[in-house]
Write an enzyme that holds these catalytic residues in place. Structure first.
Site, PDB file in Angstrom:
ATOM      1  N   HIS A 142       4.911 -15.689  21.442  1.00  0.00           N
ATOM      2  CA  HIS A 142       3.720 -14.899  21.127  1.00  0.00           C
ATOM      3  C   HIS A 142       4.103 -13.630  20.377  1.00  0.00           C
ATOM      4  CE1 HIS A 142      -0.003 -12.538  22.615  1.00  0.00           C
ATOM      5  NE2 HIS A 142      -0.270 -13.178  21.508  1.00  0.00           N
ATOM      6  N   GLU A 154       6.645 -12.237  23.148  1.00  0.00           N
ATOM      7  CA  GLU A 154       6.550 -12.743  24.521  1.00  0.00           C
ATOM      8  C   GLU A 154       6.985 -14.212  24.491  1.00  0.00           C
ATOM      9  OE1 GLU A 154       2.964 -10.279  26.709  1.00  0.00           O
ATOM     10  OE2 GLU A 154       2.412 -11.897  25.367  1.00  0.00           O
ATOM     11  N   ASN A 192      -1.658  -8.977  26.473  1.00  0.00           N
ATOM     12  CA  ASN A 192      -3.107  -9.166  26.310  1.00  0.00           C
ATOM     13  C   ASN A 192      -3.859  -8.940  27.611  1.00  0.00           C
ATOM     14  OD1 ASN A 192      -2.933  -9.605  23.610  1.00  0.00           O
ATOM     15  ND2 ASN A 192      -3.129 -11.817  23.706  1.00  0.00           N
TER      16      ASN A 192
HETATM   17  N1  3HC Z   1       2.016  -6.333   7.363  1.00  0.00           N
HETATM   18  C1  3HC Z   1       3.263  -5.904   7.141  1.00  0.00           C
HETATM   19  N2  3HC Z   1       3.662  -4.648   7.335  1.00  0.00           N
HETATM   20  C2  3HC Z   1       2.740  -3.755   7.713  1.00  0.00           C
HETATM   21  C3  3HC Z   1       1.395  -4.095   7.953  1.00  0.00           C
HETATM   22  C4  3HC Z   1       1.039  -5.452   7.750  1.00  0.00           C
HETATM   23  N3  3HC Z   1      -0.210  -5.887   7.968  1.00  0.00           N
HETATM   24  N4  3HC Z   1       0.737  -3.002   8.350  1.00  0.00           N
HETATM   25  C5  3HC Z   1       1.609  -1.992   8.371  1.00  0.00           C
HETATM   26  N5  3HC Z   1       2.817  -2.444   7.981  1.00  0.00           N
HETATM   27  C6  3HC Z   1       4.056  -1.691   7.932  1.00  0.00           C
HETATM   28  C7  3HC Z   1       4.074  -0.728   6.784  1.00  0.00           C
HETATM   29  O1  3HC Z   1       4.608  -1.324   5.620  1.00  0.00           O
HETATM   30  C8  3HC Z   1       4.955   0.372   7.318  1.00  0.00           C
HETATM   31  O2  3HC Z   1       6.333  -0.009   7.199  1.00  0.00           O
HETATM   32  P1  3HC Z   1       7.450   1.033   6.763  1.00  0.00           P
HETATM   33  O3  3HC Z   1       7.458   2.095   7.824  1.00  0.00           O
HETATM   34  O4  3HC Z   1       8.679   0.187   6.755  1.00  0.00           O
HETATM   35  O5  3HC Z   1       7.059   1.548   5.443  1.00  0.00           O
HETATM   36  C9  3HC Z   1       4.671   0.398   8.808  1.00  0.00           C
HETATM   37  O6  3HC Z   1       4.111  -0.870   9.112  1.00  0.00           O
HETATM   38  C10 3HC Z   1       3.711   1.480   9.171  1.00  0.00           C
HETATM   39  O7  3HC Z   1       2.530   1.255   8.419  1.00  0.00           O
HETATM   40  P2  3HC Z   1       1.542   2.366   7.879  1.00  0.00           P
HETATM   41  O8  3HC Z   1       2.307   3.639   7.619  1.00  0.00           O
HETATM   42  O9  3HC Z   1       0.711   1.810   6.782  1.00  0.00           O
HETATM   43  O10 3HC Z   1       0.507   2.520   9.012  1.00  0.00           O
HETATM   44  P3  3HC Z   1       0.645   3.107  10.434  1.00  0.00           P
HETATM   45  O11 3HC Z   1       1.739   4.086  10.575  1.00  0.00           O
HETATM   46  O12 3HC Z   1      -0.737   3.507  10.755  1.00  0.00           O
HETATM   47  O13 3HC Z   1       1.043   1.848  11.321  1.00  0.00           O
HETATM   48  C11 3HC Z   1       0.587  -0.076  12.566  1.00  0.00           C
HETATM   49  C12 3HC Z   1       0.306   0.675  11.276  1.00  0.00           C
HETATM   50  C13 3HC Z   1       2.046  -0.505  12.597  1.00  0.00           C
HETATM   51  C14 3HC Z   1      -0.307  -1.296  12.550  1.00  0.00           C
HETATM   52  C15 3HC Z   1       0.296   0.894  13.789  1.00  0.00           C
HETATM   53  O14 3HC Z   1      -0.963   1.465  13.646  1.00  0.00           O
HETATM   54  C16 3HC Z   1       0.354   0.185  15.125  1.00  0.00           C
HETATM   55  O15 3HC Z   1       1.402   0.011  15.706  1.00  0.00           O
HETATM   56  N6  3HC Z   1      -0.841  -0.200  15.656  1.00  0.00           N
HETATM   57  C17 3HC Z   1      -0.952  -0.953  16.916  1.00  0.00           C
HETATM   58  C18 3HC Z   1      -0.957  -2.405  16.603  1.00  0.00           C
HETATM   59  C19 3HC Z   1      -1.038  -3.264  17.850  1.00  0.00           C
HETATM   60  O16 3HC Z   1      -1.351  -2.832  18.938  1.00  0.00           O
HETATM   61  N7  3HC Z   1      -0.752  -4.553  17.684  1.00  0.00           N
HETATM   62  C20 3HC Z   1      -0.841  -5.508  18.757  1.00  0.00           C
HETATM   63  C21 3HC Z   1      -2.206  -6.101  18.797  1.00  0.00           C
HETATM   64  S1  3HC Z   1      -2.350  -7.305  20.092  1.00  0.00           S
HETATM   65  C22 3HC Z   1      -1.850  -8.741  19.382  1.00  0.00           C
HETATM   66  O17 3HC Z   1      -1.544  -8.816  18.231  1.00  0.00           O
HETATM   67  C23 3HC Z   1      -1.800  -9.928  20.281  1.00  0.00           C
HETATM   68  C24 3HC Z   1      -2.841 -10.924  19.933  1.00  0.00           C
HETATM   69  O18 3HC Z   1      -2.615 -12.080  20.733  1.00  0.00           O
HETATM   70  C25 3HC Z   1      -4.243 -10.445  20.186  1.00  0.00           C
END
Ligand code: 3HC
Length: 502
Positions: A142, A154, A192
């Site tokens: 996961h 996971e 989750n």
């Molecule tokens: N694809 C690839 N890389 C990405 C991306 C994407 N969609 N979005 C952001 N990135 C990368 C950027 O390129 C950047 O990389 P770098 O530092 O090497 O340049 C880095 O992530 C940080 O991106 P940003 O500066 O644009 O944006 P933020 O600092 O706001 O970070 C985030 C974005 C990493 C998404 C951060 O907001 C975060 O950690 N959010 C929480 C996300 C989360 O909780 N995810 C889990 C969700 S639950 C899940 O997925 C499980 C499912 O089963 C439901």
């Protein structure tokens, strides 16, 4: 004999599947990406090109490396091309019928030694495994969105998973640069289970009118230090996926807080699924064009009354003094000194209406709760005037903090969301989901939280959280808010940390 994983199939190249394919290709493995038809395939290729292109633009990858990564991925619409794969990871829609058909096909097509993995967020890995003739070689892998960024995988073992396979998949996850946490096949696994309970609770609070969407997001992002507020994150995950995970959690827990909030159902039914459809809680059409901040005006107030005990009230009064406001202090037991003030601010993390009714002009009373370094919850009672709230928000802004408006209810916004989440983590520990260290690591690496729930509990103090939960329970009468027995017992025994309690 130990398996080697060099050739990997990824079925489904939506946001998650494309991200997973990228992770494998970046780690040097050969990937076969499979989609249902040419259109979906070219969308998947597009995801991969833009994600790696973004890494090049940020200087994280050279164009040469991007070319190599993309060359390692073969794109096909034929599942038969997975015959030689050592591992296949499935990332297709969360519909059991689709998964059953796919796993039956994979079982027929893939070589006998191949491992079949599912990236499901909500379905039972055991039920998926049972559709194959090799249930011992079916496992959950996961990933978290965005897969190239979030560091957790996971690894979900079932009661029939071959011994040794979870450790081999965990080792593979490390090779991908990820940190594995091995967990059992229970609804929501680790992350989750905790995350969606919290996100759904945020939806319930929004619906109940406690605070607005942006206020709740700001409170959790700036106040608690989470990377995103709950509604921004729901839009990232997808409201359909979030709804499904909540359904599955509810079926297992029968906890009302897991029952998907009606607002989720409404948005999903309307096709507003979040980022992937351009609109969910937010519109994503014009991302990056935030409105210009409004000019700041210093509120015209001659005298501010501050109600609160001890150094916090004195230091708040000093801050007001420095900003050029005249302040007078009072304690809750005697409101006399603040009776004539233009505004009465009560520093409190609990409801304040009981104090308002003791003032001759209760509409001037506003509650304030300082959260972290930069956020202040601004609490209006049913008697508070709109002018008083606006004046206090301006005052808070002048003092360099971000105001979050909310109603006068137990826990306000931050504690109402944070404490039940911490309580859930304790309950998960109690019923053997995972260790405290694994749960902490999973939340830090899966969701980018600054600290895991047990680390947060230690920092805030077990007794404070226990008492906050009691207040929430007294207000909402929701059994989920009753402090977990383990939390209660540790506080009673004077043990300061669940982590040190083992
Ligand atoms: N694809 C690839 N890389 C990405 C991306 C994407 N969609 N979005 C952001 N990135 C990368 C950027 O390129 C950047 O990389 P770098 O530092 O090497 O340049 C880095 O992530 C940080 O991106 P940003 O500066 O644009 O944006 P933020 O600092 O706001 O970070 C985030 C974005 C990493 C998404 C951060 O907001 C975060 O950690 N959010 C929480 C996300 C989360 O909780 N995810 C889990 C969700 S639950 C899940 O997925 C499980 C499912 O089963 C439901």
């Amino acid at each position: 004999m130990k398996r080697t994983f060099e050739t990997v199939g990824v079925v489904g190249l939506g946001t998650m599947g494309a991200g997973i394919a990228e992770v494998f290709a970046r780690a040097g493995l050969r990937v076969t990406g499979v989609e249902a038809d040419e259109n979906a395939l070219s969308r998947g290729r597009g995801h991969l090109e833009s994600s790696t292109g973004r890494a090049v633009a940020r200087g994280r990858m050279t164009s040469e490396q991007q070319r190599e990564v993309l060359e390692r991925i073969a794109f096909t619409t034929s599942r038969e091309d997975l015959a030689d794969a050592d591992l296949v990871v499935e990332a297709i829609p969360e519909i059991m019928e689709f998964k059953r058909d796919l796993f039956a096909d994979l079982d027929r097509i893939c070589k006998p030694s191949a491992v079949l993995a599912t990236n499901t967020s909500s379905l039972s890995v055991t039920a998926i495994a049972a559709t194959t003739s090799r249930p011992g070689q079916v496992i959950g892998m996961h990933f978290f969105n965005p897969a190239p960024v979030m560091r957790l995988v996971e690894v979900i073992r079932t009661v029939v998973t071959e011994e040794g396979l979870p450790a081999e998949i965990a080792e593979l996850a490390r090779r991908l640069g990820k940190t594995p946490v091995v967990a059992g096949d229970r609804a929501g696994f680790v992350v989750n289970r905790l995350l969606l309970g919290y996100l759904n609770h945020a939806c319930h609070l929004l619906q109940s009118g406690l605070a607005g969407r942006d206020d709740i997001d700001t409170a959790m992002k700036l106040g608690v230090g989470l990377p995103m507020g709950p509604f921004t994150l729901l839009d990232l995950i997808g409201l359909d996926t979030s709804y499904e995970v909540c359904e599955v959690l509810f079926r297992e827990s029968r906890d009302r807080r897991h029952a998907p909030a009606p607002i989720l159902r409404e948005l999903v039914t309307a096709g507003l699924l979040g980022r992937k459809t351009g609109r969910g809680f937010f519109s994503h059409a014009g991302e990056g064009t935030a409105p210009a901040p409004e000019a700041l005006s210093k509120p015209a107030i001659s005298l501010v009354g501050i109600v609160g005990d001890g150094p916090a009230a004195a230091s708040f009064a000093a801050g007001l003094d420095t900003a050029g406001f005249k302040a007078v202090l009072a304690e809750a037991s005697d409101l006399g000194p603040v009776a004539d003030a233009d505004l009465v601010i009560v520093l409190s993390d609990a409801p304040v209406v009981e104090l308002a009714v003791r003032l001759p002009r209760p509409e001037r009373l506003v509650g304030l709760h300082l959260v972290g370094e930069s956020v202040t919850e601004v609490v209006s009672t049913v008697l508070t005037s709109a002018e008083a709230v606006t004046a206090v928000c301006d005052l808070v802004t002048v003092l360099g903090r971000t105001p979050v408006r909310c109603a006068d209810r137990a826990g306000l916004v931050v504690n109402a969301l944070l404490y039940p989440y911490l309580n859930d983590a304790v309950r998960m520990l109690e019923c053997g989901y995972a260790t405290a260290a694994d749960i902490d690591e999973a939340m830090r690496l899966g969701c980018g939280y600054p600290a895991g729930p047990f680390e947060m509990l230690d920092e805030i103090g077990l007794a404070k959280v226990r008492d906050g939960l009691r207040a929430l329970y007294a207000e909402y009468r929701d059994p989920a808010f009753a402090p977990a027995p383990l939390l209660d017992q540790l506080v009673t025994a004077g043990v300061p940390s669940i982590r040190s309690a083992g």
